[in-house]
Design a protein around this motif. Sequence first.
Motif, PDB file in Angstrom:
ATOM      1  N   THR A   1      81.361 -16.735  33.590  1.00 18.24           N
ATOM      2  CA  THR A   1      81.648 -15.524  34.363  1.00 18.24           C
ATOM      3  C   THR A   1      81.144 -15.635  35.800  1.00 18.24           C
ATOM      4  N   LYS A   2      81.664 -14.748  36.634  1.00 14.70           N
ATOM      5  CA  LYS A   2      81.262 -14.666  38.028  1.00 14.70           C
ATOM      6  C   LYS A   2      81.396 -13.218  38.493  1.00 14.70           C
ATOM      7  N   GLU A   3      80.438 -12.761  39.296  1.00 11.19           N
ATOM      8  CA  GLU A   3      80.449 -11.378  39.759  1.00 11.19           C
ATOM      9  C   GLU A   3      80.613 -11.305  41.278  1.00 11.19           C
ATOM     10  N   TYR A   4      81.429 -10.337  41.705  1.00 12.43           N
ATOM     11  CA  TYR A   4      81.592 -10.012  43.119  1.00 12.43           C
ATOM     12  C   TYR A   4      81.065  -8.581  43.311  1.00 12.43           C
ATOM     13  N   THR A   5      80.160  -8.402  44.257  1.00  9.92           N
ATOM     14  CA  THR A   5      79.540  -7.096  44.482  1.00  9.92           C
ATOM     15  C   THR A   5      79.962  -6.520  45.825  1.00  9.92           C
ATOM     16  N   ILE A   6      80.408  -5.249  45.799  1.00 12.44           N
ATOM     17  CA  ILE A   6      80.809  -4.544  47.017  1.00 12.44           C
ATOM     18  C   ILE A   6      79.869  -3.353  47.212  1.00 12.44           C
ATOM     19  N   THR A   7      79.172  -3.325  48.340  1.00  9.36           N
ATOM     20  CA  THR A   7      78.333  -2.182  48.684  1.00  9.36           C
ATOM     21  C   THR A   7      79.135  -1.261  49.598  1.00  9.36           C
ATOM     22  N   VAL A   8      79.419  -0.064  49.101  1.00 12.71           N
ATOM     23  CA  VAL A   8      80.224   0.906  49.856  1.00 12.71           C
ATOM     24  C   VAL A   8      79.287   1.972  50.420  1.00 12.71           C
ATOM     25  N   ASN A   9      79.176   2.017  51.741  1.00 12.98           N
ATOM     26  CA  ASN A   9      78.320   2.997  52.406  1.00 12.98           C
ATOM     27  C   ASN A   9      79.169   4.159  52.918  1.00 12.98           C
ATOM     28  N   VAL A  10      78.993   5.318  52.307  1.00 18.61           N
ATOM     29  CA  VAL A  10      79.708   6.519  52.736  1.00 18.61           C
ATOM     30  C   VAL A  10      78.787   7.306  53.658  1.00 18.61           C
ATOM     31  N   ASP A  11      79.258   7.575  54.869  1.00 17.55           N
ATOM     32  CA  ASP A  11      78.456   8.282  55.865  1.00 17.55           C
ATOM     33  C   ASP A  11      77.926   9.583  55.271  1.00 17.55           C
ATOM     34  N   GLU A  12      76.574   9.713  55.222  1.00 19.96           N
ATOM     35  CA  GLU A  12      75.983  10.905  54.629  1.00 19.96           C
ATOM     36  C   GLU A  12      75.466  11.882  55.667  1.00 19.96           C
ATOM     37  N   THR A  13      75.964  11.760  56.913  1.00 22.05           N
ATOM     38  CA  THR A  13      75.587  12.716  57.947  1.00 22.05           C
ATOM     39  C   THR A  13      76.014  14.116  57.516  1.00 22.05           C
ATOM     40  N   PRO A  14      75.143  15.116  57.623  1.00 21.11           N
ATOM     41  CA  PRO A  14      75.506  16.474  57.202  1.00 21.11           C
ATOM     42  C   PRO A  14      76.755  16.983  57.925  1.00 21.11           C
ATOM     43  N   VAL A  15      77.544  17.776  57.205  1.00 25.02           N
ATOM     44  CA  VAL A  15      78.742  18.384  57.794  1.00 25.02           C
ATOM     45  C   VAL A  15      78.629  19.904  57.827  1.00 25.02           C
ATOM     46  N   VAL A  16      77.604  20.441  57.162  1.00 28.50           N
ATOM     47  CA  VAL A  16      77.356  21.881  57.198  1.00 28.50           C
ATOM     48  C   VAL A  16      75.984  22.099  57.834  1.00 28.50           C
ATOM     49  N   PHE A  17      75.923  22.965  58.855  1.00 32.94           N
ATOM     50  CA  PHE A  17      74.700  23.178  59.608  1.00 32.94           C
ATOM     51  C   PHE A  17      74.359  24.662  59.693  1.00 32.94           C
ATOM     52  N   VAL A  18      73.066  24.907  59.883  1.00 33.60           N
ATOM     53  CA  VAL A  18      72.579  26.249  60.206  1.00 33.60           C
ATOM     54  C   VAL A  18      71.552  26.095  61.314  1.00 33.60           C
ATOM     55  N   THR A  19      71.309  27.169  62.046  1.00 33.57           N
ATOM     56  CA  THR A  19      70.287  27.156  63.087  1.00 33.57           C
ATOM     57  C   THR A  19      69.159  28.080  62.672  1.00 33.57           C
ATOM     58  N   TYR A  20      67.947  27.560  62.686  1.00 37.62           N
ATOM     59  CA  TYR A  20      66.781  28.334  62.265  1.00 37.62           C
ATOM     60  C   TYR A  20      65.668  28.159  63.296  1.00 37.62           C
ATOM     61  N   ASN A  21      65.262  29.286  63.906  1.00 33.94           N
ATOM     62  CA  ASN A  21      64.212  29.258  64.945  1.00 33.94           C
ATOM     63  C   ASN A  21      64.532  28.235  66.041  1.00 33.94           C
ATOM     64  N   GLY A  22      65.822  28.158  66.408  1.00 32.50           N
ATOM     65  CA  GLY A  22      66.232  27.270  67.485  1.00 32.50           C
ATOM     66  C   GLY A  22      66.433  25.838  67.063  1.00 32.50           C
ATOM     67  N   THR A  23      66.237  25.525  65.783  1.00 35.44           N
ATOM     68  CA  THR A  23      66.411  24.159  65.292  1.00 35.44           C
ATOM     69  C   THR A  23      67.692  24.061  64.476  1.00 35.44           C
ATOM     70  N   LYS A  24      68.519  23.083  64.790  1.00 34.31           N
ATOM     71  CA  LYS A  24      69.754  22.877  64.054  1.00 34.31           C
ATOM     72  C   LYS A  24      69.451  22.043  62.813  1.00 34.31           C
ATOM     73  N   LEU A  25      69.760  22.620  61.659  1.00 33.10           N
ATOM     74  CA  LEU A  25      69.460  21.974  60.388  1.00 33.10           C
ATOM     75  C   LEU A  25      70.743  21.731  59.614  1.00 33.10           C
ATOM     76  N   GLY A  26      70.857  20.533  59.036  1.00 35.90           N
ATOM     77  CA  GLY A  26      72.039  20.188  58.261  1.00 35.90           C
ATOM     78  C   GLY A  26      71.706  20.062  56.778  1.00 35.90           C
ATOM     79  N   PHE A  27      72.625  20.483  55.924  1.00 42.27           N
ATOM     80  CA  PHE A  27      72.425  20.371  54.475  1.00 42.27           C
ATOM     81  C   PHE A  27      72.591  18.904  54.059  1.00 42.27           C
ATOM     82  N   VAL A  28      71.539  18.340  53.468  1.00 42.93           N
ATOM     83  CA  VAL A  28      71.566  16.939  53.036  1.00 42.93           C
ATOM     84  C   VAL A  28      72.635  16.762  51.959  1.00 42.93           C
ATOM     85  N   ARG A  29      73.464  15.727  52.111  1.00 43.38           N
ATOM     86  CA  ARG A  29      74.595  15.522  51.213  1.00 43.38           C
ATOM     87  C   ARG A  29      74.256  14.656  50.006  1.00 43.38           C
ATOM     88  N   SER A  30      73.216  13.846  50.107  1.00 41.97           N
ATOM     89  CA  SER A  30      72.822  12.987  48.987  1.00 41.97           C
ATOM     90  C   SER A  30      71.381  13.292  48.597  1.00 41.97           C
TER      91      SER A  30
END
Length: 328
Positions: A225-254
């Motif tokens: 047998t032989k194995e081929y490995t693929i590492t797939v990196n999906v951008d986990e930058t937050p897409v939903v944000f809120v502002t709290y006390n002047g700080t922009k906060l994003g909901f962690v996706r992972s």
Amino acid sequence: MTKFKSRLCKLAAVCLLAVGILNVSGFLHAAGLSVTASASTIYVGDSVTFTVSASGGAGNISVSGAANGTYWLDNSSQSFTVTATAEGTLTVSASGTLGDYNTEKDVAVSGSASVQVVAKPSQTQNNQPSEKPETPKTEEPQKEEKKLSSNANLASLRLSQGTLSPKFSASKTQYTVNLNGDVSSIKVSASTADDKAVVYGTGTKSLKPGKNTITVSVAAEDGSTKEYTITVNVDETPVVFVTYNGTKLGFVRSLDGVDKPAKSFEEVKIKVDGKEVKAWKSNLLKKTVVYLQDDKTKEKTTIFIIRKPTQSKHSFVLWRCWGTMSLS
């Protein structure tokens, strides 16, 4: 009064017996791993099927020996058919870690199975008169036994999205691909260099934000047998944000690598601004907790509690020990 005490003692004995049975039943379903073979002895040229089975839990199991690969087993099994090419012993070993369904703890498991491979017995001619020697026969040249192919290379490896890095080559077994954050699945296609080899691990794969690992395995005609490995990196930058006390906060996706607040919490999805975000929810504590990331520092250290105010049907309250704010 004596009869009442007697009945009370009998009731207590029944309760203790029921508790004992419940405690024993917990052990009967502990996470475990087994490796079995369809036969204990086979002839050269015959095939045998090994089966790796996980029970009472789920996790990644590594298989080695006559069969190789890493497989996700969720109270399920994986079978491998191996053809014996020479006398000796065929062994398949498996090991890994299973998350126990009952205890919610990781359990190290392992197992193996072996099959003895022997030569086929030679056939002798019977029922011939002893006083009449056999007429010598002209021996026909023996046909050379066909050698089974050990070619476990891929001829191609393709993805429905993204670009493999480095470019595909049969000799290279490690690849990386980077995808946008809105990608939730990818289709993997592959073909073998030898038409008698078999490929495993292709098809449509679900993706989560962050790092994903996809393994494509090839089994040659001779079982190698032989194995081929693929590492797939999906951008986990937050897409939903809120502002709290002047700080922009994003909901962690992972939430990989993030410990949940307490044992009673379970991972769930909630909607904020019409978009789904990951959170933890405890029905016992009646609280929902989210994990946020500072948009500037990228630090993932802020835990907030979301509560739904009684006066509104469409907003949440983002609470921390020093204040609250509404999320519509």
